[in-house]
Design a protein around this motif. Structure first.
Motif, mmCIF file in Angstrom:
data_model
loop_
_atom_site.group_PDB
_atom_site.id
_atom_site.type_symbol
_atom_site.label_atom_id
_atom_site.label_comp_id
_atom_site.label_asym_id
_atom_site.label_seq_id
_atom_site.Cartn_x
_atom_site.Cartn_y
_atom_site.Cartn_z
ATOM 1 N N PRO A 17 71.401 0.534 -1.094
ATOM 2 C CA PRO A 17 70.119 0.770 -0.894
ATOM 3 C C PRO A 17 69.327 -0.536 -0.600
ATOM 4 N N LEU A 18 68.363 -0.412 0.066
ATOM 5 C CA LEU A 18 67.179 -1.321 0.528
ATOM 6 C C LEU A 18 66.591 -1.509 -0.877
ATOM 7 N N LYS A 19 66.288 -3.067 -0.819
ATOM 8 C CA LYS A 19 65.073 -3.230 -2.028
ATOM 9 C C LYS A 19 63.857 -2.614 -1.575
ATOM 10 N N ARG A 20 63.005 -1.935 -2.359
ATOM 11 C CA ARG A 20 61.710 -1.376 -2.071
ATOM 12 C C ARG A 20 60.721 -2.565 -2.006
ATOM 13 N N ASN A 21 60.249 -2.704 -0.649
ATOM 14 C CA ASN A 21 59.086 -3.391 -0.434
ATOM 15 C C ASN A 21 57.726 -2.917 -0.714
ATOM 16 N N LYS A 22 57.088 -3.366 -1.651
ATOM 17 C CA LYS A 22 56.000 -2.754 -2.111
ATOM 18 C C LYS A 22 54.513 -3.614 -1.593
ATOM 19 N N THR A 23 53.554 -2.932 -1.086
ATOM 20 C CA THR A 23 52.281 -3.392 -0.528
ATOM 21 C C THR A 23 51.336 -3.384 -1.781
ATOM 22 N N ILE A 24 50.420 -4.184 -1.339
ATOM 23 C CA ILE A 24 48.873 -4.065 -2.243
ATOM 24 C C ILE A 24 48.487 -2.671 -2.143
ATOM 25 N N PHE A 68 58.577 17.039 4.605
ATOM 26 C CA PHE A 68 58.029 15.839 3.785
ATOM 27 C C PHE A 68 58.524 16.046 2.469
ATOM 28 N N GLY A 69 59.335 15.057 1.946
ATOM 29 C CA GLY A 69 59.653 14.959 0.564
ATOM 30 C C GLY A 69 59.087 13.545 -0.086
ATOM 31 N N ASN A 70 59.986 13.459 -1.132
ATOM 32 C CA ASN A 70 59.286 12.333 -1.894
ATOM 33 C C ASN A 70 59.536 10.718 -1.290
ATOM 34 N N GLY A 71 60.599 10.712 -0.343
ATOM 35 C CA GLY A 71 60.736 9.478 0.625
ATOM 36 C C GLY A 71 59.559 9.338 1.453
ATOM 37 N N GLY A 78 52.413 3.288 0.846
ATOM 38 C CA GLY A 78 52.656 1.628 0.856
ATOM 39 C C GLY A 78 54.038 1.215 0.472
ATOM 40 N N SER A 79 54.939 2.018 0.033
ATOM 41 C CA SER A 79 56.362 1.390 -0.574
ATOM 42 C C SER A 79 57.524 1.608 0.250
ATOM 43 N N GLY A 80 58.365 1.064 0.456
ATOM 44 C CA GLY A 80 59.793 1.363 0.969
ATOM 45 C C GLY A 80 60.589 2.182 0.049
ATOM 46 N N PRO A 210 71.994 4.177 12.253
ATOM 47 C CA PRO A 210 72.643 3.625 11.028
ATOM 48 C C PRO A 210 71.833 4.537 9.703
ATOM 49 N N ASP A 211 72.566 4.345 8.782
ATOM 50 C CA ASP A 211 72.307 4.802 7.396
ATOM 51 C C ASP A 211 71.053 4.175 6.690
ATOM 52 N N LYS A 212 70.501 3.121 7.414
ATOM 53 C CA LYS A 212 69.199 2.650 6.975
ATOM 54 C C LYS A 212 68.358 1.975 8.168
ATOM 55 N N ASN A 213 66.947 2.156 7.696
ATOM 56 C CA ASN A 213 65.940 1.884 8.755
ATOM 57 C C ASN A 213 66.109 2.406 10.057
ATOM 58 N N PHE A 214 66.455 3.711 10.329
ATOM 59 C CA PHE A 214 66.595 4.565 11.366
ATOM 60 C C PHE A 214 65.168 4.370 12.043
ATOM 61 N N PHE A 215 64.118 4.334 11.460
ATOM 62 C CA PHE A 215 62.964 4.283 12.235
ATOM 63 C C PHE A 215 62.812 3.106 13.502
ATOM 64 N N TYR A 216 63.443 1.939 13.161
ATOM 65 C CA TYR A 216 63.521 0.999 14.230
ATOM 66 C C TYR A 216 64.242 1.605 15.472
ATOM 67 N N MET A 217 65.117 2.602 15.190
ATOM 68 C CA MET A 217 66.087 2.982 16.305
ATOM 69 C C MET A 217 65.773 4.232 17.055
ATOM 70 N N ILE A 218 64.245 4.618 16.729
ATOM 71 C CA ILE A 218 63.970 5.825 17.632
ATOM 72 C C ILE A 218 63.794 5.809 18.958
ATOM 73 N N PRO A 219 62.992 4.695 19.517
ATOM 74 C CA PRO A 219 63.101 4.490 21.121
ATOM 75 C C PRO A 219 64.543 5.013 21.731
ATOM 76 N N GLN A 220 65.245 3.958 21.180
ATOM 77 C CA GLN A 220 66.622 4.148 21.811
ATOM 78 C C GLN A 220 67.364 5.507 21.482
ATOM 79 N N THR A 221 67.360 6.045 20.366
ATOM 80 C CA THR A 221 67.948 7.543 20.006
ATOM 81 C C THR A 221 67.296 8.598 21.055
ATOM 82 N N ARG A 222 65.768 8.446 21.036
ATOM 83 C CA ARG A 222 64.860 9.167 21.979
ATOM 84 C C ARG A 222 65.731 9.198 23.296
ATOM 85 N N GLN A 223 66.076 8.067 23.779
ATOM 86 C CA GLN A 223 66.456 7.741 25.174
ATOM 87 C C GLN A 223 67.871 8.277 25.419
#
Length: 277
Positions: A17-24, A68-71, A78-80, A210-223
């Motif tokens: 799993p990814l390490k959670r990046n927590k913002t201010i 919409f769930g807990n993720g 503001g957290s990963g 991918p099993d992580k960070n799918f958000f960055y693949m949305i344009p490619q997947t939509r295409q």
């Protein structure tokens, strides 16, 4: 089905799993959520549907489903999370979906009703107060984002899971019973193959993510989805896209149903749980 009758299959998680990046923003929202939950301790009261009612309204309206769930709540404060790192554009996209939910939208929203309708004391009564720590942010966001003012039903987000409020697989499959073409957007080819064997009467396509960070693949997947529709001359009125990709799935489903006119269901842990080997 009682809780004791439910087989123990945990939700899908990456091997690493990814390490959670927590913002201010997260640190402030953590304080705000604690204050809110200390003041408002009752269960949330809204137009919350049961799993059975949720299935029926999807069948009647033929609208898409965004869950919409807990993720998603972790991202919005503001957290990963384990499968998706925090990104401000993802947060904005999730909030946009909530703000635009109306009778005119091409989608229905689902929340984890069976947990959010419990009181703070009930949630804290779980071992280690686990349920409270999972749902404290969604309770707070329900108020913070003005979801109490949305005059729309909220479906049960856990209706596709194997669990206390999950529907049987045969019931879930009625959503695409009369549809000839299905596109699966998911990370496991193994589970896809099992799904396809059960649906030999349909044209089933697979788009791997991918099993992580799918958000960055949305344009490619939509295409890829657009190319599949065009390449196989698929009638959009005879198509369902089933997506399991964490918070990124919300954004993809929103784009598909609102902008591309495609029926899309956010399936969550459906494939992992119902095709578990």
């Amino acid at each position: 089905m009682s809780t004791t009758d439910v087989p123990l299959i945990k939700g899908q998680r990456p091997v690493r799993p990814l390490k959670r990046n927590k913002t201010i923003r997260y640190r402030f929202n953590k304080v705000y959520a604690a204050i809110f939950n200390s003041i408002y301790r009752d269960g949330l009261r809204y137009h919350a549907l049961t799993p059975e009612e949720s299935l029926q309204i999807l069948l009647q309206t033929r609208k898409s489903l965004i869950r919409f769930g807990n993720g998603e709540s972790e991202i919005m404060v503001g957290s990963g999370m384990g499968t998706q790192e925090y990104h401000k554009d993802l947060r904005r996209g999730l909030i946009e979906i909530i703000k635009n939910y109306s009778p005119q939208s091409n989608y229905l929203l689902a929340l984890t009703n069976w947990q959010l309708c419990k009181s703070v004391d009930e949630l804290k009564a779980t071992p280690g107060k686990k349920a409270y720590y999972i749902w404290r942010f969604m309770r707070y966001l329900y108020w913070r984002l003005g979801m109490d003012k949305i005059d729309m039903p909220f479906l049960e987000a856990d209706m596709f899971r194997i669990g206390p409020v999950g529907l049987k697989k045969e019931e879930i499959k009625t959503l695409w019973q009369g549809i000839s073409n299905i596109i699966i957007v998911y990370n496991s080819k193994k589970h896809f193959d099992l799904f396809r064997k059960e649906h030999k009467d349909k044209n089933v396509f697979f788009i791997q993510i991918p099993d992580k960070n799918f958000f960055y693949m949305i344009p490619q997947t939509r295409q890829e989805i657009t190319d599949t529709i065009k390449g196989y001359s698929i009638d959009k009125g005879d198509l369902a896209v089933l997506v399991a990709g964490g918070p990124g799935a919300n954004i993809l489903c929103y784009n598909l149903c609102q902008r591309d006119g495609v029926l899309c269901y956010d399936m969550g842990n459906f494939f992992h749980m119902h095709y578990h080997i």
